[in-house]
Motif scaffolding. Structure first.
Motif, PDB file in Angstrom:
ATOM      1  N   PRO A 192      47.931  50.039  40.735  1.00 31.26           N
ATOM      2  CA  PRO A 192      49.403  50.117  40.686  1.00 31.26           C
ATOM      3  C   PRO A 192      50.070  48.743  40.679  1.00 31.26           C
ATOM      4  O   PRO A 192      49.586  47.809  41.345  1.00 31.26           O
ATOM      5  CB  PRO A 192      49.772  50.872  41.976  1.00 31.26           C
ATOM      6  CG  PRO A 192      48.517  51.525  42.433  1.00 31.26           C
ATOM      7  CD  PRO A 192      47.391  50.638  41.971  1.00 31.26           C
ATOM      8  N   LYS A 193      51.155  48.654  39.937  1.00 32.13           N
ATOM      9  CA  LYS A 193      51.950  47.416  39.947  1.00 32.13           C
ATOM     10  C   LYS A 193      52.433  47.162  41.368  1.00 32.13           C
ATOM     11  O   LYS A 193      52.881  48.078  42.048  1.00 32.13           O
ATOM     12  CB  LYS A 193      53.158  47.558  39.012  1.00 32.13           C
ATOM     13  CG  LYS A 193      52.741  47.524  37.554  1.00 32.13           C
ATOM     14  CD  LYS A 193      53.915  47.095  36.646  1.00 32.13           C
ATOM     15  CE  LYS A 193      53.399  46.784  35.271  1.00 32.13           C
ATOM     16  NZ  LYS A 193      53.514  47.889  34.324  1.00 32.13           N
ATOM     17  N   GLY A 194      52.333  45.933  41.820  1.00 31.86           N
ATOM     18  CA  GLY A 194      52.781  45.583  43.172  1.00 31.86           C
ATOM     19  C   GLY A 194      51.697  45.737  44.225  1.00 31.86           C
ATOM     20  O   GLY A 194      51.878  45.330  45.362  1.00 31.86           O
ATOM     21  N   SER A 195      50.572  46.345  43.871  1.00 31.61           N
ATOM     22  CA  SER A 195      49.496  46.486  44.873  1.00 31.61           C
ATOM     23  C   SER A 195      48.760  45.158  45.018  1.00 31.61           C
ATOM     24  O   SER A 195      48.843  44.274  44.159  1.00 31.61           O
ATOM     25  CB  SER A 195      48.519  47.590  44.454  1.00 31.61           C
ATOM     26  OG  SER A 195      47.831  47.213  43.284  1.00 31.61           O
ATOM     27  N   ILE A 196      47.992  45.065  46.102  1.00 35.75           N
ATOM     28  CA  ILE A 196      47.344  43.787  46.408  1.00 35.75           C
ATOM     29  C   ILE A 196      46.318  43.374  45.343  1.00 35.75           C
ATOM     30  O   ILE A 196      46.113  42.188  45.078  1.00 35.75           O
ATOM     31  CB  ILE A 196      46.701  43.841  47.820  1.00 35.75           C
ATOM     32  CG1 ILE A 196      46.278  42.443  48.258  1.00 35.75           C
ATOM     33  CG2 ILE A 196      45.495  44.784  47.871  1.00 35.75           C
ATOM     34  CD1 ILE A 196      46.201  42.269  49.754  1.00 35.75           C
ATOM     35  N   GLY A 197      45.708  44.368  44.694  1.00 34.11           N
ATOM     36  CA  GLY A 197      44.671  44.047  43.704  1.00 34.11           C
ATOM     37  C   GLY A 197      45.185  43.930  42.281  1.00 34.11           C
ATOM     38  O   GLY A 197      44.417  43.612  41.363  1.00 34.11           O
ATOM     39  N   ILE A 207      37.009  56.272  48.494  1.00 30.63           N
ATOM     40  CA  ILE A 207      36.620  54.994  47.864  1.00 30.63           C
ATOM     41  C   ILE A 207      37.425  54.781  46.575  1.00 30.63           C
ATOM     42  O   ILE A 207      37.915  53.680  46.307  1.00 30.63           O
ATOM     43  CB  ILE A 207      35.097  54.973  47.570  1.00 30.63           C
ATOM     44  CG1 ILE A 207      34.314  54.997  48.893  1.00 30.63           C
ATOM     45  CG2 ILE A 207      34.717  53.747  46.756  1.00 30.63           C
ATOM     46  CD1 ILE A 207      32.843  55.306  48.729  1.00 30.63           C
ATOM     47  N   ASN A 208      37.596  55.846  45.812  1.00 33.60           N
ATOM     48  CA  ASN A 208      38.348  55.699  44.560  1.00 33.60           C
ATOM     49  C   ASN A 208      39.819  55.367  44.777  1.00 33.60           C
ATOM     50  O   ASN A 208      40.482  54.828  43.886  1.00 33.60           O
ATOM     51  CB  ASN A 208      38.185  56.950  43.689  1.00 33.60           C
ATOM     52  CG  ASN A 208      36.880  56.895  42.911  1.00 33.60           C
ATOM     53  OD1 ASN A 208      36.436  55.814  42.533  1.00 33.60           O
ATOM     54  ND2 ASN A 208      36.267  58.034  42.696  1.00 33.60           N
ATOM     55  N   LYS A 209      40.328  55.678  45.976  1.00 28.76           N
ATOM     56  CA  LYS A 209      41.709  55.306  46.283  1.00 28.76           C
ATOM     57  C   LYS A 209      41.865  53.784  46.367  1.00 28.76           C
ATOM     58  O   LYS A 209      42.964  53.257  46.236  1.00 28.76           O
ATOM     59  CB  LYS A 209      42.178  55.958  47.584  1.00 28.76           C
ATOM     60  CG  LYS A 209      42.398  57.460  47.443  1.00 28.76           C
ATOM     61  CD  LYS A 209      43.032  58.031  48.702  1.00 28.76           C
ATOM     62  CE  LYS A 209      42.875  59.538  48.787  1.00 28.76           C
ATOM     63  NZ  LYS A 209      43.470  60.281  47.686  1.00 28.76           N
ATOM     64  N   VAL A 210      40.750  53.090  46.603  1.00 29.88           N
ATOM     65  CA  VAL A 210      40.816  51.623  46.589  1.00 29.88           C
ATOM     66  C   VAL A 210      41.320  51.179  45.215  1.00 29.88           C
ATOM     67  O   VAL A 210      42.178  50.308  45.090  1.00 29.88           O
ATOM     68  CB  VAL A 210      39.423  50.997  46.890  1.00 29.88           C
ATOM     69  CG1 VAL A 210      39.470  49.475  46.765  1.00 29.88           C
ATOM     70  CG2 VAL A 210      38.954  51.407  48.277  1.00 29.88           C
ATOM     71  N   TYR A 211      40.784  51.810  44.163  1.00 34.83           N
ATOM     72  CA  TYR A 211      41.250  51.491  42.805  1.00 34.83           C
ATOM     73  C   TYR A 211      42.646  52.082  42.561  1.00 34.83           C
ATOM     74  O   TYR A 211      43.553  51.387  42.109  1.00 34.83           O
ATOM     75  CB  TYR A 211      40.261  52.045  41.763  1.00 34.83           C
ATOM     76  CG  TYR A 211      40.740  51.846  40.344  1.00 34.83           C
ATOM     77  CD1 TYR A 211      40.545  50.630  39.687  1.00 34.83           C
ATOM     78  CD2 TYR A 211      41.410  52.864  39.664  1.00 34.83           C
ATOM     79  CE1 TYR A 211      41.011  50.435  38.395  1.00 34.83           C
ATOM     80  CE2 TYR A 211      41.877  52.667  38.373  1.00 34.83           C
ATOM     81  CZ  TYR A 211      41.673  51.461  37.741  1.00 34.83           C
ATOM     82  OH  TYR A 211      42.145  51.269  36.464  1.00 34.83           O
ATOM     83  N   GLU A 212      42.787  53.363  42.877  1.00 33.52           N
ATOM     84  CA  GLU A 212      44.017  54.077  42.506  1.00 33.52           C
ATOM     85  C   GLU A 212      45.253  53.584  43.252  1.00 33.52           C
ATOM     86  O   GLU A 212      46.358  53.612  42.715  1.00 33.52           O
ATOM     87  CB  GLU A 212      43.840  55.583  42.761  1.00 33.52           C
ATOM     88  CG  GLU A 212      42.892  56.236  41.757  1.00 33.52           C
ATOM     89  CD  GLU A 212      42.230  57.488  42.324  1.00 33.52           C
ATOM     90  OE1 GLU A 212      42.611  57.927  43.432  1.00 33.52           O
ATOM     91  OE2 GLU A 212      41.306  58.001  41.658  1.00 33.52           O
ATOM     92  N   GLN A 213      45.081  53.140  44.508  1.00 33.80           N
ATOM     93  CA  GLN A 213      46.249  52.745  45.298  1.00 33.80           C
ATOM     94  C   GLN A 213      46.346  51.241  45.551  1.00 33.80           C
ATOM     95  O   GLN A 213      47.437  50.726  45.766  1.00 33.80           O
ATOM     96  CB  GLN A 213      46.234  53.489  46.641  1.00 33.80           C
ATOM     97  CG  GLN A 213      46.365  54.992  46.467  1.00 33.80           C
ATOM     98  CD  GLN A 213      46.429  55.736  47.800  1.00 33.80           C
ATOM     99  OE1 GLN A 213      46.544  55.139  48.863  1.00 33.80           O
ATOM    100  NE2 GLN A 213      46.349  57.056  47.727  1.00 33.80           N
TER     101      GLN A 213
END
Ligand code: ZN
Length: 280
Positions: free
Chosen positions: A82-87, A72-78
């Motif tokens: 990160p710059k360029g990520s969807i969120g 679940i925390n990878k939702v935030y971390e990945q």
């Protein structure tokens, strides 16, 4: 501490989580596990302000095994930080919404989002906007003790609280060899309210504010020393005192508990020693 406006994204918690979790297109296992907690994310986000920060101990508890917590925390971390990520657009929007300087120390440039309730313990709040506090690099709210559920052992919440007391105090010493020392501390009178004294201690300790304030104030004193020396020689003590009062008032207008407010209060309190020191 400066109070922050609640992010305009607050209330879109579930949509943000779904958008980010669904983006694990090359790892369906992550997506499936993360998406199986959407109801939990919604429930925790909706209940946030009812329990945080005064009654964290009553916050809805959802059992999640360590392996799934990590996913679940990878939702935030990945997919969010990160710059360029969807969120990342949400991450940037929350920082942009805060405007200006770090709400914790009042000086640093806004760089990070810190989880007020740490994501290690509350993974379902990992992308919940109201749990994400914009701070500078120096101020990191995730330091150890923030996991406490005791209201008086956690820092103030910049979206949800204001500080009513003037409590940041600065001790100044001036030495004959032209050096000085500065030490910031919790100046709140513990006999007035021992719990609030504890709260201010926690806010200072967990945010490591004394160290940040010391270095900012040292820099200020080094920078202004020469200017004030000149002012003292040309205009005299009365004029210099008025300048210090002006600096104190304008700092206090922004934040009565900033290092600048406390420093100028201390300079005025110790003005006789300060003026003698400037003449050295
Ligand atoms: Zn800061």
């Amino acid at each position: 501490m400066r109070k922050l406006k609640i992010p305009s994204l607050a209330g879109k918690d579930k949509e943000i989580y779904i958008e980010c979790a669904s983006d694990f297109i090359h790892n369906r296992k992550y997506a499936d596990i993360a998406l199986s907690y959407v109801d939990g994310v919604e429930k925790c986000s909706n209940k946030y302000t009812a329990y945080v920060p005064k009654n964290i101990v009553g916050f809805p508890h959802i059992n999640i095994c360590d392996e799934e917590k990590e996913i679940i925390n990878k939702v935030y971390e990945q997919k969010f930080a990160p710059k360029g990520s969807i969120g990342r657009k949400y991450y940037d929007s929350i920082i942009g919404n805060a405007k200006g300087r770090c709400p914790i120390c009042g000086g640093g440039k806004l760089k990070n989002l810190d989880h007020f309730l740490p994501k290690s313990k509350y993974p379902l709040l990992c992308v919940t906007p109201i749990n994400l506090i914009p701070t500078c690099r120096d101020c990191n709210m995730e330091k150890g003790a923030t996991a406490s559920e005791d209201y008086y052992e956690i820092p103030f919440h910049p979206y949800l609280e204001i500080m009513n007391d003037e409590w940041v105090e600065c001790d100044l010493s001036f030495y004959p060899d032209k050096t000085f020392s500065i030490k910031f501390k919790n100046g709140f009178d513990a006999s007035l309210n021992p719990d609030m004294w504890r709260k201010y201690e926690a806010h200072m300790r967990i945010n490591d504010l004394a160290a940040t304030f010391n270095s900012r104030a040292e820099e200020e004193l080094e920078n202004i020393g020469g200017m004030y020396k000149k002012e003292l020689l040309v205009c005299g003590e009365k004029e210099l005192e008025l300048s210090l009062i002006e600096m104190k008032d304008s700092a206090e207008e922004i934040d009565v508990n900033s290092w600048k407010s406390a420093l100028y209060r201390a300079l005025l309190r110790r003005s006789i020693e300060f003026f003698e020191w400037l003449k050295l």
